[in-house]
Design a protein around this motif. Structure first.
Motif, PDB file in Angstrom:
ATOM      1  N   SER A   1      -2.007  41.185 -14.075  1.00 62.38           N
ATOM      2  CA  SER A   1      -2.533  42.255 -13.239  1.00 62.38           C
ATOM      3  C   SER A   1      -2.777  41.737 -11.827  1.00 62.38           C
ATOM      4  O   SER A   1      -2.707  40.533 -11.557  1.00 62.38           O
TER       5      SER A   1
ATOM      6  N   TYR B   1      -5.150  38.903 -14.621  1.00 70.46           N
ATOM      7  CA  TYR B   1      -5.308  38.879 -16.076  1.00 70.46           C
ATOM      8  C   TYR B   1      -3.965  39.046 -16.793  1.00 70.46           C
ATOM      9  O   TYR B   1      -3.172  39.930 -16.463  1.00 70.46           O
TER      10      TYR B   1
ATOM     11  N   GLY C   1      -5.852  42.112 -21.566  1.00 72.37           N
ATOM     12  CA  GLY C   1      -7.065  42.848 -21.289  1.00 72.37           C
ATOM     13  C   GLY C   1      -8.214  42.448 -22.191  1.00 72.37           C
ATOM     14  O   GLY C   1      -8.066  41.603 -23.084  1.00 72.37           O
TER      15      GLY C   1
ATOM     16  N   GLN D   1      -9.534  42.302 -27.236  1.00 75.78           N
ATOM     17  CA  GLN D   1      -8.321  42.115 -28.027  1.00 75.78           C
ATOM     18  C   GLN D   1      -8.662  42.183 -29.522  1.00 75.78           C
ATOM     19  O   GLN D   1      -9.669  41.644 -29.967  1.00 75.78           O
TER      20      GLN D   1
ATOM     21  N   ARG E   1      -5.716  48.253 -22.134  1.00 75.05           N
ATOM     22  CA  ARG E   1      -4.779  48.453 -21.029  1.00 75.05           C
ATOM     23  C   ARG E   1      -3.811  47.291 -20.850  1.00 75.05           C
ATOM     24  O   ARG E   1      -3.045  47.254 -19.875  1.00 75.05           O
ATOM     25  N   GLY E   2      -3.798  46.365 -21.784  1.00 77.30           N
ATOM     26  CA  GLY E   2      -2.913  45.216 -21.647  1.00 77.30           C
ATOM     27  C   GLY E   2      -1.442  45.581 -21.615  1.00 77.30           C
ATOM     28  O   GLY E   2      -0.647  44.938 -20.913  1.00 77.30           O
TER      29      GLY E   2
ATOM     30  N   THR F   1      -0.094  47.972 -20.161  1.00 73.28           N
ATOM     31  CA  THR F   1       0.319  48.456 -18.838  1.00 73.28           C
ATOM     32  C   THR F   1       0.887  47.329 -17.977  1.00 73.28           C
ATOM     33  O   THR F   1       1.634  47.597 -17.029  1.00 73.28           O
ATOM     34  N   LEU F   2       0.561  46.088 -18.301  1.00 74.80           N
ATOM     35  CA  LEU F   2       1.117  44.958 -17.556  1.00 74.80           C
ATOM     36  C   LEU F   2       2.630  44.903 -17.673  1.00 74.80           C
ATOM     37  O   LEU F   2       3.313  44.362 -16.796  1.00 74.80           O
TER      38      LEU F   2
ATOM     39  N   LEU G   1      -7.249  45.103 -14.408  1.00 76.00           N
ATOM     40  CA  LEU G   1      -7.835  45.092 -15.748  1.00 76.00           C
ATOM     41  C   LEU G   1      -9.330  44.797 -15.731  1.00 76.00           C
ATOM     42  O   LEU G   1     -10.041  45.147 -16.657  1.00 76.00           O
TER      43      LEU G   1
ATOM     44  N   GLY H   1     -10.837  40.193 -19.259  1.00 76.54           N
ATOM     45  CA  GLY H   1      -9.827  39.799 -20.241  1.00 76.54           C
ATOM     46  C   GLY H   1      -9.525  38.320 -20.123  1.00 76.54           C
ATOM     47  O   GLY H   1     -10.428  37.516 -19.864  1.00 76.54           O
TER      48      GLY H   1
END
Length: 213
Positions: free
Chosen positions: A12, A16, A19, A22, A31-32, A34-35, A178, A181
């Motif tokens: 991000s 990060y 996110g 986990q 939102r991980g 979205t990376l 993010l 994270g």
């Protein structure tokens, strides 16, 4: 000489690589995923999952070249699968089905021994219990002069960076925040470790940054 390369590793804007919160069901955290929105549309990703088509622009260029001249791979156990602790279920052979996209030896860092797993397409998973430097030594021997791809996750890349063992790193910086994270660079002084930025290219959905020693 073999190089240890990080390729297509998405982070991000605030650094990060995964996110917060986990879980086994959501290994990239909130939102991980979205990376990786830059990677999902590419021709390379579609080939990996057996789908036709895909974008062919700058993002695809960086995604595809990350597989060039790779003779072995290293990854953390969490990237191999969701199982924690001793291997209670050895039927698990990774996320990727019978023909993983690596097509070369893959050395999985773990605290729990397991016999190698031979897959279709030239991929064999080896489980390394004696540390990151041992895994790198084994991978170099297996690579036969080609490079080694360090696939992650974030904590594994940090361990290799902290010892200055990464030779080349392609980061895809996604335009998202993010907030928390797993931060790739927290506590690491890349300048003191000998790293510098060699290239920056704006892609369709990410900014691609090349860092080398």
């Amino acid at each position: 000489m073999s190089r240890l390369r990080v390729e297509s590793f998405a982070i991000s804007l605030d650094g990060y690589g995964a996110g917060p919160n986990q879980t086994l069901d959501n290994p990239l955290g909130l939102r991980g995923e979205t990376l990786h929105n830059w990677f999902f549309p590419t021709l390379t990703f579609n080939k990996m999952i057996g789908k036709p088509g895909g974008t062919t622009g700058i993002d695809e260029k960086f995604a595809s070249r990350g597989f060039n001249n790779i003779g072995a791979n290293i990854m953390g156990r969490n990237m191999f699968g969701p199982i924690r602790g001793p291997w209670k279920d050895e039927d698990w052979k990774g996320w990727w089905g019978p023909n993983p996209p690596y097509h070369s030896p893959v050395f999985v860092l773990t605290h729990h021994a397991r016999e190698p797993i031979v897959m279709e397409g030239g991929t064999t998973f080896y489980f390394v219990t004696d540390g990151i430097e041992s895994a790198l030594e084994k991978a170099k021997k297996a690579a036969g002069g080609k490079d080694i791809r360090l696939n992650g996750g974030t904590s594994v890349i940090r361990q290799y960076l902290s010892k200055g063992l990464v030779d080349y790193m392609h980061l895809a910086i996604s335009p998202v925040l993010l907030g928390s994270g797993e931060n790739l660079f927290a506590g690491l002084d890349l300048l003191k470790l000998g790293y510098s930025v060699k290239e920056t290219v704006n892609g369709e959905n990410a900014t691609h940054v090349i860092i080398e020693k």
